[in-house]
Write a protein that holds these residues in place. Structure first.
Motif, short mmCIF file in Angstrom:
data_model
loop_
_atom_site.label_atom_id
_atom_site.label_comp_id
_atom_site.label_asym_id
_atom_site.label_seq_id
_atom_site.Cartn_x
_atom_site.Cartn_y
_atom_site.Cartn_z
N GLU A 17 49.40 6.92 21.38
CA GLU A 17 48.43 8.15 21.67
C GLU A 17 47.89 7.65 22.73
N ASN A 18 47.71 6.69 23.49
CA ASN A 18 47.17 6.36 24.71
C ASN A 18 48.17 6.88 25.84
N VAL A 19 49.37 6.54 25.73
CA VAL A 19 50.60 7.14 26.48
C VAL A 19 50.49 8.52 26.50
N ILE A 20 50.39 9.11 25.58
CA ILE A 20 50.45 10.77 25.57
C ILE A 20 49.08 11.15 26.32
N ASP A 21 48.02 10.42 25.96
CA ASP A 21 46.69 10.94 26.71
C ASP A 21 46.68 10.63 28.18
N ALA A 22 47.15 9.37 28.63
CA ALA A 22 47.36 9.22 30.06
C ALA A 22 48.42 10.29 30.59
N CYS A 23 49.45 10.48 30.09
CA CYS A 23 50.40 11.51 30.85
C CYS A 23 49.57 12.87 30.75
N ALA A 24 48.81 13.22 29.94
CA ALA A 24 48.11 14.63 29.71
C ALA A 24 47.12 14.50 30.80
N VAL A 25 46.28 13.57 31.07
CA VAL A 25 45.38 13.56 31.93
C VAL A 25 45.71 13.58 33.45
N HIS A 26 46.98 12.85 33.65
CA HIS A 26 47.43 12.69 34.98
C HIS A 26 48.50 13.80 35.28
N ASP A 49 53.93 21.13 21.96
CA ASP A 49 53.75 22.46 21.54
C ASP A 49 52.47 23.02 22.03
N ARG A 50 51.49 22.22 22.10
CA ARG A 50 50.25 22.55 22.55
C ARG A 50 50.15 22.44 24.11
N ASN A 51 50.83 22.17 24.71
CA ASN A 51 51.03 22.33 26.13
C ASN A 51 50.37 21.18 26.88
N ARG A 52 50.11 20.05 26.17
CA ARG A 52 49.13 19.19 26.59
C ARG A 52 49.78 18.39 27.75
N LEU A 53 51.17 18.11 27.52
CA LEU A 53 51.98 17.53 28.61
C LEU A 53 53.44 17.76 28.52
N SER A 54 54.33 17.77 29.55
CA SER A 54 55.51 18.01 29.74
C SER A 54 56.37 16.76 29.29
N ALA A 55 57.16 16.74 28.22
CA ALA A 55 57.84 15.44 27.66
C ALA A 55 59.32 15.68 27.06
#
Length: 233
Positions: free
Chosen positions: A10-19, A67-73
């Motif tokens: 969850e932290n990794v996903i959040d960090a990627c989304a933020v940055h 799917d929610r476009n929070r990040l590209s992965a």
């Protein structure tokens, strides 16, 4: 790019989304049904046991974030490993290492079911290729394996041939594995036992169609490389 582990995903996903960082996630097949059905990127999750449920949760949360476009992965998924060096896998610890040491290899439940195994350097090369391909993101990919699948009986005979040794092995019964009579790597695989009783058909056709020039290492070549590396020590 990054690699997430259970517990910090969850932290990794959040960090990627933020940055705005892209994420290349290395995954396994613990969440798939433990049946003989062919496994593709669209195989539904049906985890059996705690490890499978954890992997399913991580994969689902990553797919939801995409799917929610929070990040590209991308999710890069592999079956069981075998490989050189300090590769940590059931196949290495129960089969390859004992044979190299002149000991008896161990096989779970049956020696006549087909196994799909990925050579670890192939997994690394394939992930690097995917990570540097812009239109490969926001998808799940099965990393490429040799489709000329072997049974563990055939795999052991091939490994022994490379070593110039006898193909000695023992087929472990369920009760022996559940009782935890062997090392921790083997004990930890107890929840995966059903998949050793049936063929394991991991399909990487999607990757091979997208990257037709990528050549997956044949089992004979991979085992020869491992044996050379082990005997040089």
């Amino acid at each position: 790019m990054g690699r997430a582990m259970a517990g910090d995903h969850e932290n990794v996903i959040d960090a990627c989304a933020v940055h705005g960082a892209k994420l290349v996630f290395f995954d396994n097949t613990y969440m798939y049904p433990q049946t003989a059905d062919a496994q593709t990127e669209s195989t539904p999750f049906l985890p059996y046991g705690a490890k499978g449920r954890v992997r399913a949760t991580i994969a689902e949360e990553l797919l939801t974030a995409i799917d929610r476009n929070r990040l590209s992965a991308m999710n890069c998924r592999t079956p069981e490993f075998y490989g050189p060096g300090k590769t940590q896998s059931i196949t290495n610890s129960a089969i390859i290492e004992p044979l190299v040491q002149g000991k008896t290899a161990r096989v779970f439940l049956r020696d006549d079911t087909l196994r799909t195994l990925i050579y670890t350097p192939d997994a690394s090369r394939a992930m690097a290729m995917l990570g540097n391909t812009s239109d490969a993101y926001d998808q799940t990919w099965h990393l490429p394996c040799d489709d000329d699948r072997l049974t563990y009986r055939g795999f052991i005979h091939l490994a022994a041939e490379q070593l110039g040794a006898q193909p000695r092995y023992q087929v472990l019964k369920r009760w022996q594995l559940v009782a935890g009579l062997f090392n921790s790597t083997i004990r930890d695989a107890a929840e995966l036992l059903p998949r050793y009783a049936v063929d394991n058909i991991f399909v990487s056709d999607k990757f091979k169609a997208r990257f037709p020039d990528f050549r997956a290492t044949r089992y004979r070549e991979g085992l020869a490389s491992i044996v050379r590396a082990q005997t040089r020590r």
